[in-house]
Enzyme design. Structure first.
Site, PDB file in Angstrom:
ATOM      1  N   GLU A  50      -4.633 -12.512  -6.676  1.00 43.69           N
ATOM      2  CA  GLU A  50      -5.157 -13.858  -6.910  1.00 43.69           C
ATOM      3  C   GLU A  50      -4.095 -14.941  -6.814  1.00 43.69           C
ATOM      4  O   GLU A  50      -4.414 -16.137  -6.825  1.00 43.69           O
ATOM      5  CB  GLU A  50      -5.842 -13.914  -8.278  1.00 43.69           C
ATOM      6  CG  GLU A  50      -7.132 -13.099  -8.316  1.00 43.69           C
ATOM      7  CD  GLU A  50      -7.805 -13.086  -9.664  1.00 43.69           C
ATOM      8  OE1 GLU A  50      -7.128 -13.402 -10.668  1.00 43.69           O
ATOM      9  OE2 GLU A  50      -9.002 -12.748  -9.726  1.00 43.69           O
ATOM     10  N   GLU A  56      -0.716   9.339 -11.844  1.00 48.03           N
ATOM     11  CA  GLU A  56      -0.046   8.646 -12.938  1.00 48.03           C
ATOM     12  C   GLU A  56       1.060   9.488 -13.570  1.00 48.03           C
ATOM     13  O   GLU A  56       1.968   8.960 -14.206  1.00 48.03           O
ATOM     14  CB  GLU A  56      -1.047   8.249 -14.013  1.00 48.03           C
ATOM     15  CG  GLU A  56      -1.606   9.428 -14.797  1.00 48.03           C
ATOM     16  CD  GLU A  56      -2.484   8.976 -15.946  1.00 48.03           C
ATOM     17  OE1 GLU A  56      -2.184   9.401 -17.082  1.00 48.03           O
ATOM     18  OE2 GLU A  56      -3.435   8.224 -15.719  1.00 48.03           O
TER      19      GLU A  56
END
Length: 348
Positions: free
Chosen positions: A129, A160
């Site tokens: 963004e 992860e």
């Protein structure tokens, strides 16, 4: 339903836990289990989870599946209401991290987020963004998620747990002393996030560790530790809830306030907005109007003359200069509009 505080448990430093997305050991076998390692036994992993506030079980909520939808909604809303206060308690640490990040970015550095699962997705979201909001250059703000782009929409099991993936991802970006790397993990123990911070720090980068447990390995590994302790979740261990909300709030602060420090705004106006679609072109026009009070025709002419650059158009109108002069003034002030206006007023 009353809310009960769950006591904080100390987190042992000699174990590395699992976090947001459990690994399917049958499909993705890990390293051989050795005594004292993270993967020793399922029982050992359960003990690790028992030490984390974000994983704590709340017996007083054991009957929530029998509540009405309005009661559930009120309960969840009450839970979420405590998140801003937990963020507020960490404002000194957040501000220190922002100032240090802005200082490096002002010298050409990048901001890189690294996380797994929900934490990684939030980092990618915040990074994606920044170009339309602040007209950041491609690659200036980057989001890394364990498992790569595919992990944005579906779990990449086991990613992860592999710290070496974080080092490889950072090396692919050639992260160095000019950059800032923010490791994000609800537990504060996710191997990918911790390894990202450790590797980045070894390369001389500024490091920030954002977690939702106190005394986390992630915060300990980073120069700037931010630990927003929101307490146990409504659904045990579902850290996309309060922990995810807290991480989103902090990431909003890091990117937004860093960009303000870099002169990407004029007051509270997004003067560096990139007008890449009709909505944003309309927003650019409105921002110029709010900043200058000029008539629509003048605004349209200024935006056309400056190639749609909102900041430049404001300088044209407020400074009474042409587009070329406006661009030169902004170049001389590092793209900061307010100093450019001051320089023009002083005859610069």
């Amino acid at each position: 339903m009353p809310h009960h505080e769950t006591p904080h448990h100390e987190t042992p430093r000699d174990e590395t836990p699992r976090d947001e997305t459990p690994r399917d050991e049958a499909r993705h076998p890990g390293p051989p289990a050795h005594e004292g390692t993270r993967a020793e036994t399922p029982r050992g992993l359960r003990r690790e989870l028992d030490t984390l506030t974000t994983e704590a079980y709340r017996p007083e909520l054991a009957g929530i599946d029998q509540l009405s939808t309005p009661d559930l909604a009120r309960l969840m809303n009450d839970e979420d209401a405590g998140v801003p206060a937990a963020v507020a308690a960490q404002l000194p640490s957040i501000c220190a991290a922002i100032d240090a990040t802005a200082d490096r970015m002002a010298k050409g550095g990048r901001l890189v987020y690294a996380g797994a699962g929900t934490a990684g997705r939030l980092g990618v979201l915040d990074a994606s963004e920044c170009p339309p909001t602040f007209n950041t250059a491609v690659g200036q703000v980057v989001g890394l998620i364990a498992g790569g782009p595919a992990a944005m929409t579906e779990a990449v099991e086991g990613a992860e747990d592999r710290g070496e993936l974080a080092a490889a991802d950072l090396d692919a970006l050639a992260v160095g002393p000019a950059d800032t790397v923010v490791g994000v993990s609800a537990s504060g123990r996710t191997p990918y996030a911790v390894a990202a911070v450790e590797h980045a720090r070894a390369q001389g980068a500024l490091t920030v560790g954002l977690s939702c447990n106190a005394d986390s390995p992630l915060a300990a590994a980073a120069e700037h530790g931010i630990e927003v302790v929101v307490g146990p979740e409504l659904l045990t261990g579902s850290t996309r809830l309060k922990a995810g909300t807290a991480q989103k709030l902090v990431l909003n602060m890091i990117s937004t306030l860093t960009m303000i420090r870099l002169g990407k705004t004029y007051g509270n106006l997004m003067v560096d907005v990139r007008a890449s679609n009709d909505k944003l072109r309309a927003r650019s026009h409105r921002i110029v109007a709010l900043a200058t009070g000029a008539a629509d025709e003048e605004i349209a002419a200024a935006l056309t003359a400056t190639g749609g650059e909102t900041k430049n158009a404001i300088l044209v109108l407020l400074g009474g200069v042409d587009a070329v002069t406006a661009a030169a003034l902004l170049e001389s002030t590092g793209g900061r509009l307010r100093p450019a206006l001051t320089r023009k007023a002083a005859g610069g």
